[in-house]
Design an enzyme around this catalytic site. Structure first.
Site, short mmCIF file in Angstrom:
data_model
loop_
_atom_site.label_atom_id
_atom_site.label_comp_id
_atom_site.label_asym_id
_atom_site.label_seq_id
_atom_site.Cartn_x
_atom_site.Cartn_y
_atom_site.Cartn_z
N GLU A 185 0.83 -1.22 0.00
CA GLU A 185 0.00 0.00 0.00
C GLU A 185 0.86 1.26 0.00
OE1 GLU A 185 -2.89 -0.37 3.21
OE2 GLU A 185 -4.21 -1.50 1.90
N GLU A 219 -5.82 -8.21 -0.89
CA GLU A 219 -6.51 -7.93 0.38
C GLU A 219 -7.94 -7.52 0.07
OE1 GLU A 219 -4.78 -5.16 3.20
OE2 GLU A 219 -2.76 -5.86 2.74
#
Ligand code: P53
Length: 478
Positions: free
Chosen positions: A175, A376
């Protein structure tokens, strides 16, 4: 068109959120080890080193470090064919700037990967998932320092060489784009080990963030190039947190605000995938007069280290409305987002939007035409344990089902090339954002509460049997 026969069905975690053993086997202190427990609405504190008496939930986490064998057996029973985790940098290089790695740390991951492979589970590895050595923060200022490029590349070279026959799928920075939220302390610290000078202005904070992100992108590109030399079969991806930012209405200014907000949050993917800076960002740097250290050599490195696939997380979508900053539409993630009345939100305010996953997949695939990997996705919720020990979590099944349906639509109707799906925290673990145990994502329950009490015993939730069936039917039976 259905999902591929060799579709990667897995589960995702990160070392610091489940392993515990924070100082076992020669491990050093990571940025996650100096973050206290927060709660819903209360931010985690970042302390100056590890301070006695503070509650650091990642220190023990769910003690996967000592339970991994029984856990991998459960993962195998669930039917996973891949397991996404990270290698804790501080197990391999406790301080981050050593030249020789810590053998005990390397051995731990050999044992873990062997256990997975023996059970038909392929490891999918993130190199940096919010767990930078803390020493690199205090001594070097984190990724604002160019030296961090070499430290990261050295760490990556060591682990890629060591596990070249055990791991095929890699991702560089988890991320990486969270730090677009540079007005908060959390993301710049967890992404890049950044601490801002007291009273730093918005412009200063932003400039530091862009510098750190640039060094990370250079480090990532170097690792992609190097990894392909170590083993040409490696698939090395980036990892982007994808929360699409919709225009709140069809008002042209809202649309433009959304376009600019998407640029500010997702330019990272442009550099990873295309190997160069997008024009809108170059124009922005110029207008803001940022003084960034971006050398010609760096630009060459970026060109030579394009990623093989796009790994991304998807939990929620955002919305934005014209915030009165036309014609530049400058965007401050912390202030400019608005609530979307068309969707519901979780207890933690995360807006639930399954169709947004299909939208996000289209956004990536239209733009880059590279394989996608959903690494995710999931629903953080409070679970109740019944008197007989069972745990009924229909809300979690509902969330995952709706998202898997949406992902299948993107494959079937939009022709997106999708490698796999690994729901987040499929075994309960410490929340990154709040440090809580109570915000659970798992299909496997772990007996531990926010205060750290509990037996650490693992048990199956209803969603375990459900996900097992989903995997067994390659997503046909939801
Ligand atoms: P937690 C913010 C927005 C989207 C994803 O998050 C995020 C965050 C940071 O909190 O993080 C990712 O635990 C991250 C994981 C994290 C997971 O999403 O705050 O990659 O480490 O645990 C869920 O509920």
């Amino acid at each position: 068109m259905t999902l591929k026969k060799d579709f990667l069905w897995g589960g995702a975690v990160a070392a610091h959120q489940l392993e515990g053993g924070w100082n076992a086997g020669g491990k050093g202190v990571s940025v996650a080890d100096v973050m206290t427990a927060g709660s819903n609405g209360v931010e985690r504190k970042i302390t100056d080193g590890v301070i006695e008496g503070e509650n650091y939930p990642n220190h023990e986490a769910i003690d996967f470090y000592h339970h991994y064998k029984e856990d991998v057996a459960l993962f195998a029973e669930l039917g996973l064919n891949c397991f996404r985790t990270s290698i804790a940098w501080t197990r391999i290089f406790p301080k981050g700037d050593e030249s020789e790695p810590n053998e005990e740390g390397l051995q731990f991951y050999d044992d873990l990967f062997d256990e997975c492979l023996k059970n038909g589970i392929e490891p999918v590895i993130t190199l940096s998932h919010f767990e930078l050595p803390y020493h690199l923060v205090t001594e070097y200022g984190g990724f604002r320092n160019r030296k961090l490029i070499d430290f990261f590349v050295h760490f990556s070279e060591v682990v890629m060489n060591r596990y070249k026959d055990k791991v095929k799928y890699w991702m560089t920075f988890n991320e990486i784009n969270n730090q677009a939220n540079f007005m908060r302390d959390f993301a710049p610290f967890t992404n890049s080990g950044l601490k801002f000078p007291e009273g730093a202005s918005e412009k200063e904070r932003e400039e530091i963030m862009y510098q750190a992100a640039h060094y990370e992108l250079v480090a990532s590109a170097k690792v992609v190039e190097l990894g392909h030399k170590i083993n040409p079969d490696f698939q090395i991806g980036c990892m982007i947190a994808m929360c699409p930012i919709y225009p709140a209405t069809c008002k042209p200014e809202d649309m433009m605000a959304s376009t600019v907000a998407m640029q500010r949050r997702y330019w990272f993917a442009d550099v990873h995938v295309r190997g160069h800076y997008p024009s809108y960002l170059k124009a922005y740097f110029e207008r803001k007069e940022f003084k960034l250290d971006i050398s010609d050599e760096d630009l060459e490195v970026l060109k030579n280290g394009k990623v093989d696939y796009i790994g991304f997380s998807y939990y929620m979508s955002f919305a934005i409305k014209d915030h009165g900053k036309a014609p530049t539409f400058d965007y401050n993630e912390d202030k400019d987002l608005v609530k979307n009345d068309y969707v519901k939100a979780s207890e933690w305010g995360w807006q639930i939007d399954p169709l947004g996953l299909r939208y996000a997949m289209n956004w990536f695939y239209e733009r880059y035409e590279k394989p996608l990997f959903i690494v995710e996705n999931g629903f953080g919720a409070v679970d109740e344990v019944e008197a007989d020990g069972s745990i009924h979590d229909p809300y979690r099944i509902e969330y995952l089902k709706a998202h898997i349906e949406s992902m299948k639509e993107a494959v079937e109707y939009d022709g997106v090339d999708l490698m796999g799906y690994t729901p987040w925290g499929f075994i309960d673990l410490v929340s990154a954002g709040t440090g809580e145990m109570k915000k659970r994502y798992g299909v496997i329950y772990v007996d531990k509460d926010n205060e750290g009490n509990g037996t650490l015993k693992r048990s199956k939730k209803d969603s375990f049997d459900w996900y097992q069936k989903v995997i067994a039917t390659n997503g046909e039976e939801l």
